[in-house]
Every structure is written in structure tokens, then in C-alpha cells.
Design a protein around this motif. Sequence first.
Motif, PDB file in Angstrom:
ATOM      1  N   ARG A   2       0.670  -1.267   0.072  1.00 27.74           N
ATOM      2  CA  ARG A   2       0.120   0.185   0.143  1.00 27.74           C
ATOM      3  C   ARG A   2       0.909   1.349  -0.123  1.00 27.74           C
ATOM      4  O   ARG A   2       1.998   1.388   0.696  1.00 27.74           O
ATOM      5  CB  ARG A   2      -0.982   0.029   0.990  1.00 27.74           C
ATOM      6  N   ILE A   3       0.505   2.178  -0.868  1.00 26.90           N
ATOM      7  CA  ILE A   3       1.121   3.649  -0.956  1.00 26.90           C
ATOM      8  C   ILE A   3       0.152   4.186   0.281  1.00 26.90           C
ATOM      9  O   ILE A   3      -0.942   4.403  -0.104  1.00 26.90           O
ATOM     10  CB  ILE A   3       1.191   4.041  -2.329  1.00 26.90           C
ATOM     11  N   ASP A   4       1.027   4.756   1.112  1.00 29.09           N
ATOM     12  CA  ASP A   4       0.282   5.489   2.377  1.00 29.09           C
ATOM     13  C   ASP A   4      -0.148   6.854   2.032  1.00 29.09           C
ATOM     14  O   ASP A   4      -0.041   7.750   2.947  1.00 29.09           O
ATOM     15  CB  ASP A   4       1.059   5.455   3.652  1.00 29.09           C
TER      16      ASP A   4
ATOM     17  N   VAL B 203       6.084  10.791  -0.776  1.00 29.21           N
ATOM     18  CA  VAL B 203       6.368   9.585  -1.830  1.00 29.21           C
ATOM     19  C   VAL B 203       7.221   9.800  -3.039  1.00 29.21           C
ATOM     20  O   VAL B 203       7.468   8.967  -3.625  1.00 29.21           O
ATOM     21  CB  VAL B 203       4.729   9.206  -2.322  1.00 29.21           C
TER      22      VAL B 203
ATOM     23  N   LEU C 100       6.166   9.694  -8.330  1.00 31.41           N
ATOM     24  CA  LEU C 100       4.736   8.784  -7.863  1.00 31.41           C
ATOM     25  C   LEU C 100       3.701   9.861  -7.616  1.00 31.41           C
ATOM     26  O   LEU C 100       2.591   9.376  -7.897  1.00 31.41           O
ATOM     27  CB  LEU C 100       5.259   7.981  -6.741  1.00 31.41           C
TER      28      LEU C 100
ATOM     29  N   ILE D 239       1.876   0.365 -10.265  1.00 32.48           N
ATOM     30  CA  ILE D 239       0.899   1.012  -9.686  1.00 32.48           C
ATOM     31  C   ILE D 239      -0.542   0.467 -10.098  1.00 32.48           C
ATOM     32  O   ILE D 239      -0.860   0.464 -11.043  1.00 32.48           O
ATOM     33  CB  ILE D 239       0.926   2.637  -9.844  1.00 32.48           C
TER      34      ILE D 239
END
Length: 292
Positions: free
Chosen positions: A106-108, A174, A178, A218
Motif C-alpha cells: 500500500r502507498i500510504d 512519496v 509517483l 501502480i
Amino acid sequence: MTAIASAEPYVKAPLLYKGKVRELYDLGEHYLIAVTDRISAFDYILRPAVPEKGNVLNQVSKFWFRQTAGLQPNHFIHADVDRLDGIITDRGAMKDRIMVTRKAKRIDIECVVRGYITGGGWRQYRETGRINGIELPAGLRKNERFPVPLFTPAAKNDVGHDEDISFDRMKELVGEDLAEQLKAKSLQLYEYARDYCEKRGIILADTKFEFGLADGEIILIDEVFTPDSSRYWAREKYALDTEIDSMDKEPVRTYLAQSGWDKNSEPDPLPAAVVEETTRRYLDIYHRLVKP
């Protein structure tokens, strides 16, 4: 209708995470997401659970993951209980509320897109003239449509509320490349769904996405365009300068606001009429969105 407050009795797999509504199980190569009928407000799980809510959330996500797969890769693999022999112990109970997904890191960042100035965005604007640091013209009216949708990210917190942040702060967290990709993907997804909804008499006021990384790619994860992650308005109820009755758990919010509950103690059980009306709301948005 029987509500499912937990999927644990029906799933033979290690439970990795239990959220307010969703439960995440480890299938080895993949995850199993089970969507319960639990309903929350102000960080409390309310009682009783709302029949059909989990079915609707899962079916709506499945619909949108399939609809948008050509725009944006996602984690959805299948939602077929018949392919989970030995894992799902009651296929009838879990038939419409499970999803097998790819595993991803997961990208926070919660990627929020606002097409209209309402909710928390309206409160920010009223106090500062900005939303997440974006300077906006004076004189905007509540529920007014933005000429161009706004991307207003939040930093995810596993404990407590997510934190609204500026896009510059997101870049710091990030990385610029991104961050730019996530912004572009979020706006493209929102605009696609907004146009689809308009043809069905629905306004998609705002929504939020979560993304992850899988094999360097992604992908869209969690849920997408559900009534829990999006603010839907019936077109016939749209108006400026007022609270618009949204197509989700609004009956619960209204009841709690009028009940005298202090928001700091365990709330009393919801009345049957409130539960029934909430079920009706979820089924209504499902039929409006998904049915031919």
C-alpha cells in the motif's frame, strides 16, 4: 435479511487485518477481502449491522474495478465463492461479499478528488479560503461544482484520522514522480466515473482512492466508487447552500445527530427503522449504478 457482522465464522484462512467494515485474509499468493455489514460513525462500530450493506459495497467495487480496468490496472482477480472450496465454509452467506485480489504494498496516501465544494472541503474553504493549501476564488457557494476537479490528498494513519496534506507535502512523502502519477490517475478515474454517473441521474461529488505497488506496477486497491468511499447525490436533490441528502448512510448520521449522543461513549443500538432505511439507500445506489 440477515446481517453479517463478521466473516470469521465462514472463512478458513489466516486473518491479517480487521477494519471497520472489511476483513483481510491471507490465501498465500493472494488476499481474500471479505466485506461485512458493519457500519461505523465517529470511529465507533454501531449496532446492529446493516443487512445487504457488505454485499452492495463488494458488488459496486467489483463493477467499477471491471469498468475501469482499461484505464487503470487494479488488484481484482475474481469474486467467485465456487473457486474457494475448502476456504469459504458457507457459500450462501459469503456469495456476494468476497473478493480475491493481488497482493500489493500500500502507498500510504489517500487520493481524494473533489468535483464539488462540500463536506470537509467546504469547511476548509470557509475557514481559510483554501482546500489542502490550494487557493480558491472568494465567493464560492456550498455544493458548487468546480470548473476542474481538485486533487486533495491525505496522509493515511492506521490509528486516528487521515491527515489532509498539500500536494507539495505528498511529493515529499512519496517522491515527485509517483505523486504526479497518482494525481493524474485519480483525476482520470474520477472524470470517467463522474461522466458515467451523470448519464444515470447521479452526481459523484467526491471520492477517494487507494493505490499500491505490485511487481513495480501502480495498481488500484481496496474499494472503488462505493457509497462508503464516495459522495453520491441524486441529481433531483442537488441544490446550493444546503446539506444535500447523500446516497449512503445518511439516515444513520441524521439519527445520531438528533439522538443526543455525546460521540464519546458507546452509542445505543440503532432503531430498526433507521437500519431498514439505510439498507434501502445502499440498494438504491447499487441498482442505479450497476443494473442495466
